[in-house]
Enzyme design. Sequence first.
Site, PDB file in Angstrom:
ATOM      1  N   MET A  20       0.852  -1.201   0.000  1.00 41.79           N
ATOM      2  CA  MET A  20       0.000   0.000   0.000  1.00 41.79           C
ATOM      3  C   MET A  20       0.880   1.240   0.000  1.00 41.79           C
ATOM      4  O   MET A  20       1.744   1.395   0.868  1.00 41.79           O
ATOM      5  CB  MET A  20      -0.917   0.007   1.228  1.00 41.79           C
ATOM      6  CG  MET A  20      -1.965  -1.085   1.217  1.00 41.79           C
ATOM      7  SD  MET A  20      -2.961  -1.100   2.744  1.00 41.79           S
ATOM      8  CE  MET A  20      -1.810  -1.868   3.890  1.00 41.79           C
ATOM      9  N   CYS A 103      -3.353  -1.234  -9.414  1.00 36.73           N
ATOM     10  CA  CYS A 103      -3.555   0.102  -8.846  1.00 36.73           C
ATOM     11  C   CYS A 103      -4.528   0.906  -9.707  1.00 36.73           C
ATOM     12  O   CYS A 103      -4.314   1.101 -10.903  1.00 36.73           O
ATOM     13  CB  CYS A 103      -2.240   0.850  -8.732  1.00 36.73           C
ATOM     14  SG  CYS A 103      -2.477   2.495  -8.006  1.00 36.73           S
ATOM     15  N   LYS A 142      -0.205  -8.927  -8.934  1.00 35.34           N
ATOM     16  CA  LYS A 142      -1.423  -8.511  -8.240  1.00 35.34           C
ATOM     17  C   LYS A 142      -2.266  -7.717  -9.231  1.00 35.34           C
ATOM     18  O   LYS A 142      -1.770  -6.810  -9.901  1.00 35.34           O
ATOM     19  CB  LYS A 142      -1.088  -7.639  -7.031  1.00 35.34           C
ATOM     20  CG  LYS A 142      -2.333  -7.180  -6.274  1.00 35.34           C
ATOM     21  CD  LYS A 142      -2.002  -6.677  -4.869  1.00 35.34           C
ATOM     22  CE  LYS A 142      -3.278  -6.498  -4.059  1.00 35.34           C
ATOM     23  NZ  LYS A 142      -3.903  -5.195  -4.205  1.00 35.34           N
ATOM     24  N   ASN A 205      -8.055 -10.886  -2.277  1.00 37.92           N
ATOM     25  CA  ASN A 205      -7.809  -9.597  -1.632  1.00 37.92           C
ATOM     26  C   ASN A 205      -9.044  -8.718  -1.801  1.00 37.92           C
ATOM     27  O   ASN A 205      -9.710  -8.774  -2.831  1.00 37.92           O
ATOM     28  CB  ASN A 205      -6.571  -8.943  -2.281  1.00 37.92           C
ATOM     29  CG  ASN A 205      -6.332  -7.511  -1.830  1.00 37.92           C
ATOM     30  OD1 ASN A 205      -6.226  -6.612  -2.655  1.00 37.92           O
ATOM     31  ND2 ASN A 205      -6.244  -7.274  -0.554  1.00 37.92           N
ATOM     32  N   ASP A 207     -11.559  -6.239   1.167  1.00 36.02           N
ATOM     33  CA  ASP A 207     -12.595  -6.199   2.217  1.00 36.02           C
ATOM     34  C   ASP A 207     -12.390  -7.146   3.395  1.00 36.02           C
ATOM     35  O   ASP A 207     -13.286  -7.252   4.240  1.00 36.02           O
ATOM     36  CB  ASP A 207     -13.996  -6.460   1.641  1.00 36.02           C
ATOM     37  CG  ASP A 207     -14.470  -5.364   0.707  1.00 36.02           C
ATOM     38  OD1 ASP A 207     -13.763  -4.337   0.601  1.00 36.02           O
ATOM     39  OD2 ASP A 207     -15.521  -5.521   0.075  1.00 36.02           O
ATOM     40  N   GLY A 229      -5.114  -5.626   3.260  1.00 37.67           N
ATOM     41  CA  GLY A 229      -4.563  -4.287   3.090  1.00 37.67           C
ATOM     42  C   GLY A 229      -5.116  -3.343   4.134  1.00 37.67           C
ATOM     43  O   GLY A 229      -4.615  -3.247   5.249  1.00 37.67           O
ATOM     44  N   ARG A 230      -6.212  -2.678   3.787  1.00 37.09           N
ATOM     45  CA  ARG A 230      -6.759  -1.636   4.684  1.00 37.09           C
ATOM     46  C   ARG A 230      -7.153  -2.175   6.056  1.00 37.09           C
ATOM     47  O   ARG A 230      -7.106  -1.460   7.038  1.00 37.09           O
ATOM     48  CB  ARG A 230      -7.955  -0.959   3.999  1.00 37.09           C
ATOM     49  CG  ARG A 230      -7.547  -0.082   2.807  1.00 37.09           C
ATOM     50  CD  ARG A 230      -8.737   0.452   2.035  1.00 37.09           C
ATOM     51  NE  ARG A 230      -9.529  -0.604   1.422  1.00 37.09           N
ATOM     52  CZ  ARG A 230     -10.760  -0.452   0.954  1.00 37.09           C
ATOM     53  NH1 ARG A 230     -11.336   0.739   1.044  1.00 37.09           N
ATOM     54  NH2 ARG A 230     -11.413  -1.448   0.396  1.00 37.09           N
TER      55      ARG A 230
END
EC number: 1.3.1.-
Length: 331
Positions: A20, A103, A142, A205, A207, A229-230
């Site tokens: 990220m 991205c 990715k 990947n 959520d 990630g987040r």
Amino acid sequence: MSVKIGNINLGEFPLLLAPMEDVSDPPFRYVCKQNGVDMMYTEFISSEGLIRDAAKSRQKLDIFEYERPIGIQIFGSNIDSMREAAEIATKANPDLIDINYGCPVKNVACKGAGASLLQNIDKMVQMTKAVVEATHLPVTVKTRLGWDDHTKNVYEVAERLQDVGIKALTIHGRTRSQMYKGNADWSLIRDIKRNPYVNIPVFGNGDVDSVEKAANWRLEYEVDGIMIGRGAIGYPWIFREIKHFFKTGEYLAGPTIAERVDVCSTHLQKSIEWKGEKTGIFEMRRHYSNYFKGIPNFKDYRMRLVSLENVSEIASVLAEIKENFFETAHV
């Protein structure tokens, strides 16, 4: 059965930290590693920046022994530049090279890099082949489901990229046009996993921000592992909580306020060690509200933390938080 990328053994069901921008730097990776993540990636690095020897791009190549296994992620729109960037990244001695075809942000995708390549699969295949041939390391990718709802072409992408030598594929369950809105759709990821022709590891990947989602989606979508990630920003404990549940079937209690303060302090210390005091303190500001999310009446502390420029003053505010919120065992 263990999941393997080349000769890298990641265990039975690995949890990966997503690359990220402005987040996945060495200080953040350190606290995630402490909490049991199985594999991590650098922030994505511009191929053009590496070739020009831009300081910001070069600094992102910094990796440390304790982080292994770790991948360096590169992106770009020019095949020759990506080949050269792969050679430069290989010299930094990561465990693998990852290519970013996912991205969605404008200044990447609208310059022909990142998710933009989903509009030109032939070029994506050529670029991937060039990177695979430029390094002795395993190459992974990715990407997203497609550019938009009318072009969900990741099924074709998986087959064709496997053909040119990638060793694993991570799929974010959204299209580029969705950006990060709406819900991630993992059903196409499952379709790819079920494709008898695809025999490389496929990671899901998008959520995953709770133990329940990780456990349910592991079964429902049949992936080889999950990239988070987040969900890990300000909450590196997510890795240990998911692993504990997989191992025991029981929920681990969330971090206490004291733990939140301690990990936040470690993150700050590592940030200063890596970037110097001024930049380290400044860049840590984006993390405070995430570390203490959900704590009532926290705004005043946050305002103080993001305005202070001195390490000892920040440390005393963190100590005050630990003391004042001692009664709140878990948030």
